[in-house]
Design a protein around this motif. Structure first.
Motif, PDB file in Angstrom:
ATOM      1  N   HIS B   2       0.799  -1.205   0.000  1.00  0.00           N
ATOM      2  CA  HIS B   2       0.000   0.000   0.000  1.00  0.00           C
ATOM      3  C   HIS B   2       0.833   1.257   0.000  1.00  0.00           C
ATOM      4  CE1 HIS B   2      -4.280  -1.358   1.055  1.00  0.00           C
ATOM      5  NE2 HIS B   2      -4.178  -0.959  -0.192  1.00  0.00           N
ATOM      6  N   PHE B   3       1.976   1.199  -0.635  1.00  0.00           N
ATOM      7  CA  PHE B   3       2.794   2.405  -0.663  1.00  0.00           C
ATOM      8  C   PHE B   3       2.810   2.999  -2.065  1.00  0.00           C
ATOM      9  CE2 PHE B   3       6.710   4.683  -1.363  1.00  0.00           C
ATOM     10  CZ  PHE B   3       6.645   5.596  -0.325  1.00  0.00           C
ATOM     11  N   GLU B   4       2.678   4.299  -2.110  1.00  0.00           N
ATOM     12  CA  GLU B   4       2.789   5.021  -3.376  1.00  0.00           C
ATOM     13  C   GLU B   4       3.641   6.242  -3.106  1.00  0.00           C
ATOM     14  OE1 GLU B   4       1.871   4.846  -6.504  1.00  0.00           O
ATOM     15  OE2 GLU B   4       0.898   2.882  -6.335  1.00  0.00           O
ATOM     16  N   PRO B   5       4.550   6.601  -4.028  1.00  0.00           N
ATOM     17  CA  PRO B   5       5.409   7.763  -3.726  1.00  0.00           C
ATOM     18  C   PRO B   5       4.633   9.052  -3.517  1.00  0.00           C
ATOM     19  CG  PRO B   5       5.776   6.939  -5.960  1.00  0.00           C
ATOM     20  CD  PRO B   5       4.936   5.923  -5.261  1.00  0.00           C
ATOM     21  N   PHE B   6       3.419   9.168  -4.092  1.00  0.00           N
ATOM     22  CA  PHE B   6       2.737  10.469  -3.969  1.00  0.00           C
ATOM     23  C   PHE B   6       2.266  10.783  -2.552  1.00  0.00           C
ATOM     24  CE2 PHE B   6      -1.074   7.901  -5.099  1.00  0.00           C
ATOM     25  CZ  PHE B   6      -1.933   8.310  -4.092  1.00  0.00           C
ATOM     26  N   ILE B   7       2.282   9.776  -1.672  1.00  0.00           N
ATOM     27  CA  ILE B   7       1.845  10.090  -0.305  1.00  0.00           C
ATOM     28  C   ILE B   7       2.938  10.805   0.488  1.00  0.00           C
ATOM     29  CG2 ILE B   7       0.226   8.159  -0.198  1.00  0.00           C
ATOM     30  CD1 ILE B   7       2.321   6.781   1.621  1.00  0.00           C
ATOM     31  N   ILE B   8       4.156  10.844  -0.059  1.00  0.00           N
ATOM     32  CA  ILE B   8       5.274  11.424   0.711  1.00  0.00           C
ATOM     33  C   ILE B   8       5.041  12.897   1.062  1.00  0.00           C
ATOM     34  CG2 ILE B   8       7.749  11.978   0.648  1.00  0.00           C
ATOM     35  CD1 ILE B   8       8.095   9.334  -0.908  1.00  0.00           C
ATOM     36  N   PRO B   9       4.690  13.777   0.097  1.00  0.00           N
ATOM     37  CA  PRO B   9       4.479  15.182   0.480  1.00  0.00           C
ATOM     38  C   PRO B   9       3.440  15.348   1.576  1.00  0.00           C
ATOM     39  CG  PRO B   9       4.392  14.948  -1.905  1.00  0.00           C
ATOM     40  CD  PRO B   9       4.502  13.571  -1.343  1.00  0.00           C
ATOM     41  N   PHE B  10       2.351  14.579   1.460  1.00  0.00           N
ATOM     42  CA  PHE B  10       1.309  14.694   2.474  1.00  0.00           C
ATOM     43  C   PHE B  10       1.827  14.261   3.836  1.00  0.00           C
ATOM     44  CE2 PHE B  10      -1.749  12.189   4.937  1.00  0.00           C
ATOM     45  CZ  PHE B  10      -2.566  13.217   5.364  1.00  0.00           C
ATOM     46  N   ASN B  11       2.504  13.111   3.848  1.00  0.00           N
ATOM     47  CA  ASN B  11       3.000  12.600   5.121  1.00  0.00           C
ATOM     48  C   ASN B  11       4.005  13.545   5.761  1.00  0.00           C
ATOM     49  OD1 ASN B  11       1.459  10.418   5.363  1.00  0.00           O
ATOM     50  ND2 ASN B  11       3.042   8.892   4.934  1.00  0.00           N
ATOM     51  N   LEU B  12       4.919  14.066   4.939  1.00  0.00           N
ATOM     52  CA  LEU B  12       5.914  15.012   5.474  1.00  0.00           C
ATOM     53  C   LEU B  12       5.208  16.205   6.096  1.00  0.00           C
ATOM     54  CD1 LEU B  12       8.757  15.094   2.797  1.00  0.00           C
ATOM     55  CD2 LEU B  12       8.830  14.152   5.109  1.00  0.00           C
ATOM     56  N   GLY B  13       4.269  16.778   5.335  1.00  0.00           N
ATOM     57  CA  GLY B  13       3.547  17.960   5.811  1.00  0.00           C
ATOM     58  C   GLY B  13       2.804  17.672   7.095  1.00  0.00           C
ATOM     59  N   LEU B  14       2.113  16.525   7.127  1.00  0.00           N
ATOM     60  CA  LEU B  14       1.289  16.201   8.296  1.00  0.00           C
ATOM     61  C   LEU B  14       2.147  16.032   9.546  1.00  0.00           C
ATOM     62  CD1 LEU B  14      -1.603  15.461   9.269  1.00  0.00           C
ATOM     63  CD2 LEU B  14      -0.900  13.082   9.026  1.00  0.00           C
ATOM     64  N   TYR B  15       3.230  15.245   9.414  1.00  0.00           N
ATOM     65  CA  TYR B  15       4.044  15.013  10.611  1.00  0.00           C
ATOM     66  C   TYR B  15       4.758  16.285  11.026  1.00  0.00           C
ATOM     67  CZ  TYR B  15       2.650  10.258  10.069  1.00  0.00           C
ATOM     68  OH  TYR B  15       1.870   9.139   9.967  1.00  0.00           O
ATOM     69  N   PHE B  16       5.139  17.095  10.044  1.00  0.00           N
ATOM     70  CA  PHE B  16       5.761  18.384  10.377  1.00  0.00           C
ATOM     71  C   PHE B  16       4.802  19.232  11.207  1.00  0.00           C
ATOM     72  CE2 PHE B  16       5.813  22.904   9.255  1.00  0.00           C
ATOM     73  CZ  PHE B  16       7.024  23.266   9.834  1.00  0.00           C
ATOM     74  N   ILE B  17       3.566  19.347  10.744  1.00  0.00           N
ATOM     75  CA  ILE B  17       2.643  20.265  11.415  1.00  0.00           C
ATOM     76  C   ILE B  17       2.243  19.722  12.785  1.00  0.00           C
ATOM     77  CG2 ILE B  17       0.418  19.441  10.467  1.00  0.00           C
ATOM     78  CD1 ILE B  17       1.466  23.067  10.912  1.00  0.00           C
ATOM     79  N   LEU B  18       2.199  18.401  12.928  1.00  0.00           N
ATOM     80  CA  LEU B  18       1.857  17.845  14.241  1.00  0.00           C
ATOM     81  C   LEU B  18       2.961  18.138  15.250  1.00  0.00           C
ATOM     82  CD1 LEU B  18       0.171  14.449  13.345  1.00  0.00           C
ATOM     83  CD2 LEU B  18      -0.903  16.523  14.228  1.00  0.00           C
ATOM     84  N   ILE B  19       4.204  17.877  14.813  1.00  0.00           N
ATOM     85  CA  ILE B  19       5.337  18.135  15.716  1.00  0.00           C
ATOM     86  C   ILE B  19       5.405  19.630  16.033  1.00  0.00           C
ATOM     87  CG2 ILE B  19       7.863  18.098  15.890  1.00  0.00           C
ATOM     88  CD1 ILE B  19       7.714  15.577  14.062  1.00  0.00           C
ATOM     89  N   TYR B  20       5.186  20.445  14.992  1.00  0.00           N
ATOM     90  CA  TYR B  20       5.246  21.895  15.174  1.00  0.00           C
ATOM     91  C   TYR B  20       4.202  22.358  16.186  1.00  0.00           C
ATOM     92  CZ  TYR B  20       5.087  26.850  14.182  1.00  0.00           C
ATOM     93  OH  TYR B  20       5.107  28.199  14.317  1.00  0.00           O
ATOM     94  N   ALA B  21       2.983  21.846  16.047  1.00  0.00           N
ATOM     95  CA  ALA B  21       1.893  22.295  16.932  1.00  0.00           C
ATOM     96  C   ALA B  21       2.205  21.954  18.377  1.00  0.00           C
ATOM     97  CB  ALA B  21       0.574  21.656  16.506  1.00  0.00           C
ATOM     98  N   VAL B  22       2.755  20.755  18.596  1.00  0.00           N
ATOM     99  CA  VAL B  22       3.075  20.354  19.972  1.00  0.00           C
ATOM    100  C   VAL B  22       4.174  21.264  20.535  1.00  0.00           C
ATOM    101  CG1 VAL B  22       4.048  18.509  21.370  1.00  0.00           C
ATOM    102  CG2 VAL B  22       2.329  17.983  19.646  1.00  0.00           C
ATOM    103  N   THR B  23       5.228  21.482  19.719  1.00  0.00           N
ATOM    104  CA  THR B  23       6.340  22.318  20.187  1.00  0.00           C
ATOM    105  C   THR B  23       5.858  23.710  20.538  1.00  0.00           C
ATOM    106  OG1 THR B  23       7.554  21.180  18.453  1.00  0.00           O
ATOM    107  CG2 THR B  23       8.736  22.891  19.645  1.00  0.00           C
ATOM    108  N   ARG B  24       5.077  24.267  19.628  1.00  0.00           N
ATOM    109  CA  ARG B  24       4.613  25.642  19.835  1.00  0.00           C
ATOM    110  C   ARG B  24       3.728  25.735  21.081  1.00  0.00           C
ATOM    111  NH1 ARG B  24       4.660  30.139  15.696  1.00  0.00           N
ATOM    112  NH2 ARG B  24       4.742  31.849  17.168  1.00  0.00           N
ATOM    113  N   SER B  25       2.879  24.735  21.269  1.00  0.00           N
ATOM    114  CA  SER B  25       2.012  24.753  22.448  1.00  0.00           C
ATOM    115  C   SER B  25       2.846  24.730  23.721  1.00  0.00           C
ATOM    116  CB  SER B  25       1.074  23.555  22.455  1.00  0.00           C
ATOM    117  OG  SER B  25       0.376  23.483  21.260  1.00  0.00           O
ATOM    118  N   ILE B  26       3.904  23.899  23.703  1.00  0.00           N
ATOM    119  CA  ILE B  26       4.754  23.821  24.897  1.00  0.00           C
ATOM    120  C   ILE B  26       5.413  25.180  25.148  1.00  0.00           C
ATOM    121  CG2 ILE B  26       6.867  22.788  25.827  1.00  0.00           C
ATOM    122  CD1 ILE B  26       6.047  20.216  24.305  1.00  0.00           C
ATOM    123  N   ILE B  27       5.887  25.819  24.070  1.00  0.00           N
ATOM    124  CA  ILE B  27       6.530  27.128  24.235  1.00  0.00           C
ATOM    125  C   ILE B  27       5.551  28.129  24.822  1.00  0.00           C
ATOM    126  CG2 ILE B  27       7.506  29.095  22.989  1.00  0.00           C
ATOM    127  CD1 ILE B  27       8.723  27.099  21.035  1.00  0.00           C
TER     128      ILE B  27
END
Lengths: 114, 633
Positions: B2-27
Motif C-alpha cells: 500500500h505504498f505510493e510515492p505520492f503520499i510522501i508530500p502529504f505525510n511530510l507535511g502532516l508530521y511536520f505540522i503535528l510536531i510543530y503544533a506540539v512544540t509551539r504549544s509547549i513554548i
C-alpha cells in the motif's frame, strides 16, 4: 564698571548658523498639519498645563520653527496630552500629534535627547 | 503493498505540522505567568473544559458568530472548517470500516479512494460514498464563495477583504487546490472503476468517456498530496495558523486568562488566532467613513505576526471598540493595540526567529521615549470637604454649558457638593495612557487621587466618560465613581428633583468610552426618557458609532475626523429629531461642528427640564456663571 541699572539687550536676530531645523523638519514630515499654524495662541490659552505653569505651545511652535530647541525640549515635558488644544485649533492642526512627534524627534536627534 | 510515492508530500507535511503544533504549544505554555499556568491547569480539569469543547464546536467549526453577523461569510467559513472536519472524521471511519485493516495510518483515509478504487459497489458502501460526496460538495460550495469573495468582496456582503502577501497567496492557492484536486482525482478513479456517488461518480463517468481515466487520475492524486503538504508546511507562516491556535485560545480564555498590559503568551496566542476574516475591517469607521483601510485590527495582528513596524497602525485607531465587539474569535483587539502603543516602554518584545516559524521573547534595551517628564509644577491642592465631588474634566471645561448645567443640577439636588476642578482641572491621565505613556499618567493619577482622598467624599461625579473610565479602572479610590448620567438617574429614582417633560424628540449618541468601553448603556437612556421622547436609531447601544473626535487616535487629521462626525450626525438625524443628545463633552463638541441640528449633553437637557422653586434667582445665577466662564475662556 559702574552699574547704571541697564544693559545692552541681547541680539534677537535668528542665528541660522547655530540653529538646528532638523526637529522642525522631522515634525513637518510626520505631521504635515504643523505647517498650518498661524500662531493665534488658542492652544496656549486653553492649555491644561498652561493653567498651572508657563507653557505655551504657540511659543514652542515659533521656537521650533526657528530651530531653537533647548526651551522646547524642556517645556514639552509639561504637556499632559489632554487634547484640548487640538479641539480648539481654528486651523485643524493635530497639535497632540505635533507634541507626540516632537518628543520623538528630541529623542531621535541625540544632541537634544532628554 | 500500500505504498505510493505520492503520499510522501502529504505525510511530510502532516508530521511536520503535528510536531510543530506540539512544540509551539509547549513554548506558549512555558511562557505563561505562574498564575496563568495554574488557571489553565484548573480550567483543563474543571468545568471550563466542557465549556471549551462546546465553544470549539460552535465557533471553530460551525462559526456561529460569523453566521450571525454575515450569513454568506459564515457559510463560507463553516463549509470549509466544518466540512473539512467531517471529511476527515468520516474518511477515517470509512477507512476503518471498509479498509483491509483497522486503525490505519492517516494517509489511507485521505487517499482511500486510490487504494480502494472498487469501494462503493454494495448498497451500504454506495450509501457511504453518497455521504462522502455530499460533504465534498458542501466544502466545494464554500470554496466557490471564497473565490468569489476574493474577486468581489461585495458579493459576500463585505466592504473590503484583507490584502495578502506573497506567502499568503501561495498558502491560499494550495488550500484552494486541495478540494478540487481531490474531486478530480476521486472522480477519475471512480470513472475508471465505475464506482462513486452522485458527484464523483457522475463526473467520473463523463471524464472517463473521453479520457484514459486511470492514467490521468495519477497526477491529480499527486497534486492533491502536494497541495496538502504545501499547505501544512506554510501554515505556521500564514494566517492559517489560526486553525490550531484558536483551540488553544478557547481553552485559555475559558480558564480565565486575560490579556493584561504586557505582551505575553496569551497575547501571542490571540495574535495568531486571527483568521483575517475581515469583520473588523467592515466594522471600522475609519474604513467606511474616512476611507482609511490599512490600520484595522486584522492588519495589526498581521503586522505583529510578521514582525513589521506597527507604530503607524497602532496609533491610528479611534479605540472605539467596535471591532472588539464583533470579533468572531473573541480576540481582545484594543488591549493588544494598547500593548503595541506601550511597546517603547516595555523591555520584553517578541521577535520572529527561524524564518518566522517561531517567535521568541527577547529582552531589548529599553528605549525611553519620554523619560524626564514630570509634573512637579502642579500646585498643592487643599480641597473643601464634601460628600459629593464633581470633577468636570478637561473637555467639560471646553464646553462650559455642560459645566453650568451640572452646577444647576447639583445645586437643585440639595446635596453637599464641591467642584474640585473649578479653577481648571489637572488631566485625569487617560489621554496619556492612550498615547502609551502609563508612567507619566500615573503621576497625574496620584495627584488627582490625593485631592479626592483629602476631601473625604463618598461619591465622585464626572461629566466626561474618558475620566469616568480611568477613575473606575486605574485609580485606587475609596469612593463611588459615577458618570453624571448615573448620578442624575439616581436623583430621579430618589425623587429628589422635579422635572418637566420637554416637548422634544431626540436621538441618543452613545459615547464609546461610556458605552462599549465602560458598559453604561441604560442609565443615560432612562434619564432621557424621563424628560424627552427618545427615538430609536440604527446605531444604538453596542452598535453605537464613534463621533470621530476620540483621543484614542493620535494620527487622524482634522479633515478625516470631521468626515466621520458628518457621517455619524447624518445617521443620527435621519428621523429629523429636535436635537441629538450625547453624554460626553468631547462627542458634543465634535458632533456640533458637523450638523445644523442642535447637539446637547444629557445634563443640559435635564437642566432645562428641572423645576426649581425659586426659578428666577437661579436664572440670574446661571447668567452670571456663563459670563464668568466666558471671561475665563
Amino acid at each position: 564698571m559702574d552699574n547704571f541699572g541697564f544693559a545692552i539687550s541681547k541680539g534677537r536676530q535668528i542665528d541660522w548658523e547655530a540653529n538646528n531645523r532638523k526637529v522642525a523638519d522631522f515634525i513637518r514630515e510626520n505631521e504635515p498639519s504643523f505647517k498650518l499654524c498661524i500662531a493665534c495662541g488658542g492652544c496656549a490659552a486653553t492649555c491644561t498645563a498652561g493653567n498651572f505653569t508657563e507653557f505655551s505651545l504657540r511659543e514652542l511652535n515659533i521656537l521650533i520653527h526657528r530651530g531653537e530647541n533647548t526651551k522646547p525640549r524642556d517645556d514639552l515635558k509639561k504637556c499632559m496630552m489632554c487634547g484640548k488644544c487640538t479641539l480648539i485649533c481654528p486651523r485643524g492642526v493635530n497639535t497632540r500629534n505635533v507634541i507626540f512627534v516632537a518628543r520623538k524627534a528630541y529623542q531621535k536627534f541625540g544632541d537634544y535627547a532628554f | 503493498m500500500h505504498f505510493e510515492p505520492f503520499i510522501i508530500p502529504f505525510n511530510l507535511g502532516l508530521y511536520f505540522i503535528l510536531i510543530y503544533a506540539v512544540t509551539r504549544s509547549i513554548i506558549w505554555f512555558r511562557d505563561l505567568s505562574r498564575s496563568d499556568k495554574l488557571r489553565l491547569q484548573r480550567g483543563f480539569f474543571g468545568k471550563a473544559f466542557g465549556q471549551s469543547l462546546k465553544e470549539i464546536f460552535l465557533e471553530s467549526l460551525i462559526h456561529r458568530k460569523i453566521l450571525k453577523t454575515n450569513f454568506r461569510l459564515g457559510y463560507m467559513h463553516m463549509s470549509l472548517a466544518f466540512g473539512w472536519f467531517l471529511l476527515i472524521l468520516f474518511g477515517t471511519i470509512e477507512a476503518d470500516i471498509f479498509g483491509e485493516t483497522h486503525l490505519n495510518a492517516p494517509y489511507k483515509a485521505i487517499f482511500f479512494k486510490y487504494f480502494n478504487p472498487d469501494h462503493g459497489k454494495t448498497f451500504f458502501e454506495s450509501g457511504y460514498s453518497f455521504l462522502m460526496d455530499f460533504i465534498l460538495a458542501f466544502i466545494l460550495s464554500g470554496l466557490f464563495l471564497a473565490v468569489i469573495k476574493r474577486l468581489s468582496p461585495k458579493a459576500l456582503g463585505m466592504r473590503k477583504t484583507t490584502r495578502l502577501k506573497t506567502i499568503d497567496k501561495i498558502a491560499l492557492t494550495s488550500l484552494w487546490l486541495i478540494f478540487p484536486s481531490r474531486l478530480i482525482a476521486e472522480s477519475l478513479t471512480s470513472g475508471a472503476y465505475g464506482t462513486g456517488s452522485f458527484l464523483t461518480g457522475s463526473l467520473g463517468s463523463v471524464l472517463a468517456s473521453f479520457l484514459p481515466a486511470r492514467a490521468v487520475a495519477y497526477p491529480f492524486w499527486w497534486l492533491y498530496s502536494l497541495s496538502l503538504g504545501t499547505f501544512f508546511v506554510l501554515l505556521p507562516l500564514t494566517r492559517y495558523l489560526h486553525i490550531p491556535t484558536e483551540l488553544f485560545l478557547i481553552f485559555m480564555r475559558n480558564s480565565g486568562i486575560r490579556t493584561g498590559d504586557k505582551a505575553g503568551a496569551y497575547s501571542e496566542v490571540q495574535v495568531h488566532s486571527c483568521s483575517s476574516c475581515g469583520i473588523c475591517i467592515d466594522q471600522c469607521q475609519l474604513n467606511f467613513s474616512a476611507g482609511i483601510n490599512h490600520i484595522q485590527s486584522a492588519y495589526l495582528m498581521k503586522a505583529i505576526r510578521n514582525n513589521d513596524e506597527t507604530a503607524e497602525i497602532a496609533y491610528n485607531c479611534l479605540l472605539c471598540g467596535r471591532c472588539d465587539q464583533k470579533c468572531p474569535v473573541g480576540i481582545e483587539l484594543s488591549p493588544i493595540r494598547m500593548i503595541q502603543r506601550r511597546s517603547g516602554e516595555s523591555e520584553n518584545n517578541y521577535i520572529n526567529t527561524w524564518k518566522g516559524y517561531f517567535r521568541n521573547r527577547q529582552n531589548l534595551p529599553l528605549q525611553k521615549l519620554t523619560s524626564g517628564i514630570s509634573y512637579d509644577f502642579l500646585p498643592e491642592n487643599n480641597p473643601q470637604s464634601a460628600d459629593i465631588l464633581y470633577f468636570a474634566g478637561c473637555m467639560t471645561h471646553l464646553t462650559p454649558s455642560i459645566k453650568n448645567a451640572m452646577t444647576t443640577i447639583l445645586n437643585a439636588s440639595g446635596l453637599k457638593w464641591s467642584f474640585i476642578d473649578e479653577k481648571g482641572s489637572v488631566c485625569c491621565g487617560r489621554p496619556l495612557m492612550l498615547a502609551g505613556q502609563d508612567k507619566e499618567a500615573r503621576e497625574l493619577i496620584n495627584y488627582n487621587s490625593q485631592i479626592i482622598w483629602k476631601s473625604g467624599a463618598h461619591t465622585l461625579v464626572t461629566s466626561c466618560p474618558i475620566c469616568y473610565k480611568v477613575f473606575r479602572e486605574s485609580y485606587y479610590l475609596d469612593v463611588e465613581v459615577l458618570h453624571h448620567t448615573q448620578f442624575i438617574r439616581n436623583l430621579i429614582e430618589d425623587d429628589s428633583v422635579k422635572m418637566n417633560f420637554l416637548n422634544k424628540r431626540v436621538t441618543y449618541h452613545t459615547p464609546c468610552e461610556l458605552g462599549r468601553n465602560s458598559g453604561v448603556y441604560d442609565e443615560p437612556k432612562e434619564v432621557i426618557r424621563h424628560v424627552a421622547r427618545l427615538e430609536k436609531t440604527d446605531f444604538d447601544d453596542k452598535n453605537s458609532l464613534c463621533c470621530g473626535g476620540s483621543l484614542g487616535n493620535i494620527k487622524l487629521s482634522y479633515a478625516k475626523r470631521h468626515q466621520i462626525a458628518c457621517d455619524v450626525t447624518g445617521k443620527l438625524t435621519k428621523c429629523d429629531p429636535d436635537c441629538v443628545v450625547t453624554a460626553c463633552p468631547l462627542c458634543r463638541k465634535t458632533l456640533a461642528q458637523a450638523t445644523s441640528t442642535q447637539v446637547v449633553d444629557i445634563c443640559e437637557l435635564v437642566a432645562e427640564a428641572i423645576v426649581i422653586p425659586s426659578a428666577k434667582k437661579n436664572t440670574k445665577y446661571n447668567d452670571l456663571r456663563v459670563r464668568e466662564s466666558a471671561g475665563i475662556l
